[in-house]
Design a protein around this motif. Structure first.
Motif, short mmCIF file in Angstrom:
data_model
loop_
_atom_site.label_atom_id
_atom_site.label_comp_id
_atom_site.label_asym_id
_atom_site.label_seq_id
_atom_site.Cartn_x
_atom_site.Cartn_y
_atom_site.Cartn_z
N SER A 157 14.12 24.75 21.43
CA SER A 157 13.66 25.66 20.37
C SER A 157 13.43 24.86 19.09
N GLN A 163 10.58 26.54 23.70
CA GLN A 163 11.86 26.72 24.40
C GLN A 163 11.80 27.55 25.68
N GLY A 223 8.86 28.90 15.26
CA GLY A 223 8.77 29.66 16.51
C GLY A 223 7.42 30.32 16.71
N CYS A 260 5.86 28.64 21.61
CA CYS A 260 7.14 28.06 21.25
C CYS A 260 7.56 27.20 22.45
N PRO A 281 16.08 30.05 25.01
CA PRO A 281 15.94 28.70 25.53
C PRO A 281 16.33 28.64 27.00
#
Ligand SMILES: *Cc1c(COP(=O)(O)O)cnc(C)c1O
Length: 378
Positions: free
Chosen positions: A217, A211, A90, A209, A26
């Motif tokens: 995240s 992040q 994710g 994803c 992240p």
């Protein structure tokens, strides 16, 4: 290290200053977004509850989800025959979901272009579902570049062709999508998502994803064409089925409500403060350009760039020091100037400066100044 979550001590301390955070993910978020989250955390305006407390079926969340999707559609100019999904698990779950939906039961191979660690992880999951063809693999050269179109070894037909637009660990990025013929192009855009315009029509499916460059995240964004959705198999667990997720508007179960909310704020910020994806791309070019200029300034005598110039990432700058014994001093000197999370991934070593959209120009300038001073003093 112990983490103290003691309300009283926290209240007594002066607010900590924010460092320049070069974490790969992240990663840094835009300060105005964090401030808005903080301001509205207890009561979302007009709702009277925290965004953390509302139902994913509430009208409040209907609005959040709809605006998050609308903003993304506007930023990326997503055509009407593409769906936007807000999933969990994710980017790594996409490594499985994609072959489960698009390769299982097929007589065709899925082709993979491997330019770094993430693509190499994706291919492992595809192998569980069917035939896989590696169209190019940069491993022998330690993943320092992307292939030219002419170097791709593509079979006459593929269920899809998968590649990673920006390999976060190696700092290797495609300037434009590879030419792969008729097969649907599937791309892991996790670490350069929303860093510049793309032509969504070039792709059958994009996933990221959040992040790295788009939020917290726990949220994964998938953009998929109706044509690819139609190709998806039927015999798939509901939660892993793109088609089921699309039919239910990403609310087959409880989505990451908070993650979608933050994504909404980030996309608003991108549109209204940054000025859209062209401006984001120009910013990324300018910020990483400062660091690449330092790396190129001594012909590899002191700093050694990892990626070849034509494949260099506009998000993650990877390099090491010719003198490995200076690494600790580099980290310590950087930390003294509030420049943190610069250590490279263990598989590449050295350093990695991730300069996502939310990294201010000042952070890149400060890192450049430090790198110049560090070289001068050694
Ligand atoms: C970070 C990253 C991933 C893994 O993301 P998770 O959300 O941790 O599964 C995959 N691909 C790329 C390109 C990444 O940068």
């Amino acid at each position: 290290m112990t983490l103290t979550l003691d309300r009283q001590t926290a209240a007594q301390q002066a607010p900590e200053r924010r460092v320049f955070n070069f974490s790969p993910g992240p990663a840094v978020l835009p300060l105005p977004v964090l401030q808005e989250i903080q301001r509205d955390l207890l009561t979302l305006p007009g709702v009277g509850s925290s965004v953390l407390e509302i139902s994913h079926r509430s009208t409040a969340f209907d609005g959040i989800l709809a605006e998050a999707e609308a903003n993304l559609r506007e930023l990326l100019a997503i055509p009407a025959d593409y769906r936007v999904l807000f999933l969990q698990g994710g980017a790594s779950l996409q490594f499985s979901m994609i072959p489960i939906n698009l390769l299982r039961g097929q007589n065709l191979p899925a082709s993979y272009i491997l330019t770094g660690s993430w693509g190499s992880k994706a291919v492992v999951e595809a192998l569980r579902e069917g035939q896989v063809h590696v169209a190019w693999d940069g491993k022998a050269d330690n993943f320092v570049r992307v292939p030219k179109d002419g170097e791709l070894d593509l079979p006459p037909a593929s269920a899809y062709v998968h590649y990673t637009s920006n390999e976060t660990i190696q700092g290797v990025q495609f300037r434009r999508p590879p030419a792969v013929g008729d097969a649907p192009l599937v791309c892991d855009v996790s670490s350069d998502f929303l860093s510049g315009p793309v032509d969504v029509r070039d792709f059958g499916l994009l996933y990221a994803c959040a992040q790295k460059n788009a939020g917290p995240s726990g949220l994964t964004v998938v953009v998929v064409s109706d044509e690819v959705l139609e190709r998806c198999g039927d015999d798939v667990h509901s939660m892993l089925s793109f088609r089921r997720q699309a039919e239910k508007g990403s609310r087959l179960n409880t989505p990451n409500v908070f993650g979608v909310y933050v994504f909404l704020l980030v996309t608003r910020w991108l549109r209204d403060e940054v000025g859209g994806l062209e401006a984001a791309a120009a910013g990324a070019e300018a910020k990483t350009g400062l660091i690449y200029d330092v790396l190129d300034g001594d012909g590899g005598e002191f700093y050694v760039p990892h990626a070849e110039p034509a494949s260099r990432s506009r998000m993650n700058v990877t390099f090491r020091l010719r003198r490995g014994d200076l690494e600790k001093a580099f980290v310590a000197g950087a930390a003294d100037r509030d420049l943190v999370a610069l250590k490279g991934h263990r598989s590449v070593g050295g350093f990695r400066a991730s300069l996502y959209n939310a990294m201010p120009m000042e952070g890149a300038e400060r890192l450049r100044d430090f790198m110049l001073a560090f070289r001068a003093s050694h």
